[in-house]
Motif scaffolding. Structure first.
Motif, mmCIF file in Angstrom:
data_model
loop_
_atom_site.group_PDB
_atom_site.id
_atom_site.type_symbol
_atom_site.label_atom_id
_atom_site.label_comp_id
_atom_site.label_asym_id
_atom_site.label_seq_id
_atom_site.Cartn_x
_atom_site.Cartn_y
_atom_site.Cartn_z
ATOM 1 N N VAL A 105 0.845 -1.207 0.000
ATOM 2 C CA VAL A 105 0.000 0.000 0.000
ATOM 3 C C VAL A 105 0.877 1.253 0.000
ATOM 4 O O VAL A 105 0.632 2.207 -0.753
ATOM 5 C CB VAL A 105 -0.953 0.006 1.211
ATOM 6 C CG1 VAL A 105 -1.660 1.361 1.323
ATOM 7 C CG2 VAL A 105 -1.983 -1.111 1.092
ATOM 8 N N GLU A 106 1.917 1.233 0.817
ATOM 9 C CA GLU A 106 2.832 2.378 0.892
ATOM 10 C C GLU A 106 3.481 2.645 -0.468
ATOM 11 O O GLU A 106 3.548 3.794 -0.925
ATOM 12 C CB GLU A 106 3.905 2.112 1.950
ATOM 13 C CG GLU A 106 4.952 3.206 2.061
ATOM 14 C CD GLU A 106 6.084 2.833 3.008
ATOM 15 O OE1 GLU A 106 7.113 3.534 2.989
ATOM 16 O OE2 GLU A 106 5.936 1.833 3.746
ATOM 17 N N HIS A 107 3.942 1.581 -1.124
ATOM 18 C CA HIS A 107 4.613 1.747 -2.422
ATOM 19 C C HIS A 107 3.629 2.191 -3.499
ATOM 20 O O HIS A 107 3.978 2.997 -4.368
ATOM 21 C CB HIS A 107 5.315 0.451 -2.814
ATOM 22 C CG HIS A 107 6.640 0.268 -2.136
ATOM 23 N ND1 HIS A 107 7.834 0.471 -2.778
ATOM 24 C CD2 HIS A 107 6.947 -0.084 -0.863
ATOM 25 C CE1 HIS A 107 8.841 0.250 -1.940
ATOM 26 N NE2 HIS A 107 8.317 -0.092 -0.766
ATOM 27 N N ILE A 108 2.423 1.678 -3.468
ATOM 28 C CA ILE A 108 1.408 2.097 -4.438
ATOM 29 C C ILE A 108 1.134 3.594 -4.306
ATOM 30 O O ILE A 108 1.082 4.330 -5.305
ATOM 31 C CB ILE A 108 0.103 1.292 -4.246
ATOM 32 C CG1 ILE A 108 0.290 -0.150 -4.738
ATOM 33 C CG2 ILE A 108 -1.057 1.963 -4.984
ATOM 34 C CD1 ILE A 108 -0.891 -1.061 -4.438
ATOM 35 N N ARG A 109 1.009 4.051 -3.091
ATOM 36 C CA ARG A 109 0.690 5.474 -2.878
ATOM 37 C C ARG A 109 1.872 6.368 -3.251
ATOM 38 O O ARG A 109 1.685 7.473 -3.770
ATOM 39 C CB ARG A 109 0.228 5.686 -1.436
ATOM 40 C CG ARG A 109 -1.118 4.993 -1.203
ATOM 41 C CD ARG A 109 -1.659 5.124 0.189
ATOM 42 N NE ARG A 109 -2.948 4.424 0.274
ATOM 43 C CZ ARG A 109 -3.636 4.275 1.409
ATOM 44 N NH1 ARG A 109 -3.178 4.783 2.549
ATOM 45 N NH2 ARG A 109 -4.800 3.632 1.395
ATOM 46 N N LYS A 110 3.095 5.896 -3.013
ATOM 47 C CA LYS A 110 4.266 6.668 -3.429
ATOM 48 C C LYS A 110 4.388 6.694 -4.959
ATOM 49 O O LYS A 110 4.835 7.693 -5.540
ATOM 50 C CB LYS A 110 5.530 6.097 -2.795
ATOM 51 C CG LYS A 110 5.633 6.434 -1.310
ATOM 52 C CD LYS A 110 6.921 5.927 -0.687
ATOM 53 C CE LYS A 110 7.018 6.381 0.768
ATOM 54 N NZ LYS A 110 8.244 5.880 1.431
ATOM 55 N N MET A 111 3.982 5.603 -5.611
ATOM 56 C CA MET A 111 3.966 5.577 -7.079
ATOM 57 C C MET A 111 3.041 6.653 -7.622
ATOM 58 O O MET A 111 3.362 7.347 -8.596
ATOM 59 C CB MET A 111 3.505 4.211 -7.588
ATOM 60 C CG MET A 111 4.577 3.155 -7.655
ATOM 61 S SD MET A 111 5.895 3.523 -8.847
ATOM 62 C CE MET A 111 5.026 3.359 -10.397
ATOM 63 N N LYS A 112 1.892 6.781 -7.020
ATOM 64 C CA LYS A 112 0.915 7.766 -7.485
ATOM 65 C C LYS A 112 1.464 9.184 -7.383
ATOM 66 O O LYS A 112 1.124 10.049 -8.196
ATOM 67 C CB LYS A 112 -0.376 7.638 -6.677
ATOM 68 C CG LYS A 112 -1.133 6.332 -6.924
ATOM 69 C CD LYS A 112 -2.333 6.219 -5.986
ATOM 70 C CE LYS A 112 -3.086 4.918 -6.190
ATOM 71 N NZ LYS A 112 -4.212 4.756 -5.231
ATOM 72 N N GLU A 113 2.332 9.414 -6.393
ATOM 73 C CA GLU A 113 2.939 10.731 -6.233
ATOM 74 C C GLU A 113 4.126 10.931 -7.175
ATOM 75 O O GLU A 113 4.414 12.050 -7.595
ATOM 76 C CB GLU A 113 3.414 10.912 -4.790
ATOM 77 C CG GLU A 113 2.293 10.905 -3.761
ATOM 78 C CD GLU A 113 2.827 10.962 -2.332
ATOM 79 O OE1 GLU A 113 4.066 11.016 -2.165
ATOM 80 O OE2 GLU A 113 2.008 10.952 -1.395
ATOM 81 N N ALA A 114 4.814 9.830 -7.516
ATOM 82 C CA ALA A 114 6.070 9.924 -8.263
ATOM 83 C C ALA A 114 5.889 9.959 -9.775
ATOM 84 O O ALA A 114 6.813 10.370 -10.494
ATOM 85 C CB ALA A 114 6.984 8.754 -7.881
ATOM 86 N N THR A 115 4.734 9.531 -10.278
ATOM 87 C CA THR A 115 4.539 9.522 -11.729
ATOM 88 C C THR A 115 3.069 9.674 -12.078
ATOM 89 O O THR A 115 2.202 9.216 -11.338
ATOM 90 C CB THR A 115 5.086 8.217 -12.359
ATOM 91 O OG1 THR A 115 4.962 8.292 -13.784
ATOM 92 C CG2 THR A 115 4.351 6.986 -11.852
ATOM 93 N N ASP A 116 2.837 10.331 -13.215
ATOM 94 C CA ASP A 116 1.482 10.386 -13.763
ATOM 95 C C ASP A 116 1.354 9.514 -14.998
ATOM 96 O O ASP A 116 0.375 9.560 -15.721
ATOM 97 C CB ASP A 116 1.083 11.837 -14.098
ATOM 98 C CG ASP A 116 2.018 12.484 -15.115
ATOM 99 O OD1 ASP A 116 2.991 11.821 -15.565
ATOM 100 O OD2 ASP A 116 1.779 13.651 -15.468
ATOM 101 N N LYS A 117 2.390 8.684 -15.231
ATOM 102 C CA LYS A 117 2.415 7.757 -16.362
ATOM 103 C C LYS A 117 1.864 6.394 -15.932
ATOM 104 O O LYS A 117 1.805 6.088 -14.740
ATOM 105 C CB LYS A 117 3.850 7.593 -16.880
ATOM 106 C CG LYS A 117 4.528 8.901 -17.297
ATOM 107 C CD LYS A 117 3.893 9.481 -18.534
ATOM 108 C CE LYS A 117 4.575 10.774 -18.953
ATOM 109 N NZ LYS A 117 5.984 10.579 -19.359
ATOM 110 N N PRO A 118 1.495 5.537 -16.889
ATOM 111 C CA PRO A 118 0.994 4.200 -16.532
ATOM 112 C C PRO A 118 2.032 3.357 -15.789
ATOM 113 O O PRO A 118 3.236 3.469 -16.055
ATOM 114 C CB PRO A 118 0.658 3.592 -17.903
ATOM 115 C CG PRO A 118 0.421 4.764 -18.798
ATOM 116 C CD PRO A 118 1.390 5.807 -18.337
#
Length: 314
Positions: free
Chosen positions: A53-66
């Motif tokens: 969950v932590e990594h998923i949420r950090k992904m959402k902050e780190a990129t707007d790409k697929p």
């Protein structure tokens, strides 16, 4: 590079997928690959649900790409993991190590694209029956867990291409534009690279592991642990103990005892180069420096374009 079914399916610039590797594919690596035009994958296999969950949420902050998540279907808390992926709105799931039939329909209901990793044309046909959106055909050159068939990528890709009309991604031994072009000549429409991205600056593998892998020569990795699950390992003290035990006819329980607890974490994440399990692909012997993902991706695409022009000129 032209668009094709893989770039269209995932909405990416280049048909390049980063392997979702345990202890390697955290949000920094996955985001870097997505930001460079490929499809970054989080490696859920080594994450507790809360960590994922932590990594998923950090992904959402780190990129707007697929981007997406690699999900080993043998994961101990698989149902909880599936619930998390749906609740967090993950759009792309790459499943492996099990049958995709049980969860693909549920993923589709949640609006996800599903790709499944196979090691044979037989399993590729089952993917079609399960309704997945794409197939990743992985040859036994790949690092980590492999198919029991021990089929090489060059042999596997054309046979899978004949077995199914699904969008096809080639994996195993691909770390250059030339090998990417070769995979496409054999029928693939994209590639999945693990080792290439495992040995980058953004990879969460330990520096000791990266340096060991960039010093490998041809033949320094071997497929072993066939009684449990065929796994490609770097030759070290642990590997030697496993091979000696296998030659002596060790039972599965004996091999598990030799591995001990959290062997891959010890080797890859903590950098225990002798008693840890060092999983990496054969192609590591061709990688001699640790670079940022952006540089690796640019070189991959430049090599592909140059190789394509060279072949056309022939």
């Amino acid at each position: 590079m032209n668009k094709n079914r893989i770039t269209e399916l995932f909405g990416i610039e280049f048909p390049v997928i980063q392997g979702g590797m345990v202890w390697i594919s955290g949000w920094r690596l996955a985001a870097a690959v997505s930001n460079a035009g490929g499809l970054g994958l989080l490696g859920a296999g080594s994450m507790h649900p809360e960590t994922l969950v932590e990594h998923i949420r950090k992904m959402k902050e780190a990129t707007d790409k697929p981007w997406g998540v690699n999900v080993p279907l043998m994961y101990p808390e698989i149902d909880r993991l599936v619930d998390i992926l749906i609740a967090e709105g993950v759009k792309n799931v790459f499943t492996s190590a099990g049958s995709p039939k049980k969860y693909t329909a549920r993923f589709h209901e949640a609006g996800m694209k599903v790709a499944h990793v196979v090691s044979s044309s037989k399993f590729a046909r089952k993917c079609k029956e399960a309704g997945v959106d794409a197939v990743v055909a992985e040859g036994f050159e790949a690092g980590g867990h492999n198919g029991r068939e021990e089929t090489t990528t060059m042999v596997l890709i054309p046979q899978v291409r004949k077995a199914t009309s699904l969008p096809l991604i080639a994996a195993g031994g691909i770390a250059s534009g030339e090998s990417m072009l070769a995979a496409m000549a054999l029928g693939a429409e994209g590639v999945q690279a693990g080792t290439l991205f495992a040995l980058t600056e953004e990879s969460s593998a330990s520096e000791a592991f990266k340096q060991r892998c960039t010093s490998l020569e041809e033949g320094d990795t071997m497929l072993t642990l066939k009684a449990i699950s065929p796994t490609r390992l770097v030759k070290n003290d642990l590997y030697t103990r496993i091979v000696e035990a296998e030659k002596a006819g060790a039972a599965v329980e004996d091999l598990r005892a030799i591995l001990g607890k959290a062997a891959t974490k010890r080797g890859i994440f903590e950098g225990d180069l002798e008693s840890g399990e060092l999983e990496i692909g054969q192609i590591a012997s061709a990688i001699k420096e640790v670079l940022p993902v952006s540089a690796v991706m640019k070189r991959l695409i430049d090599e592909f374009d140059a190789a394509k022009e060279r072949v056309i000129s022939m």
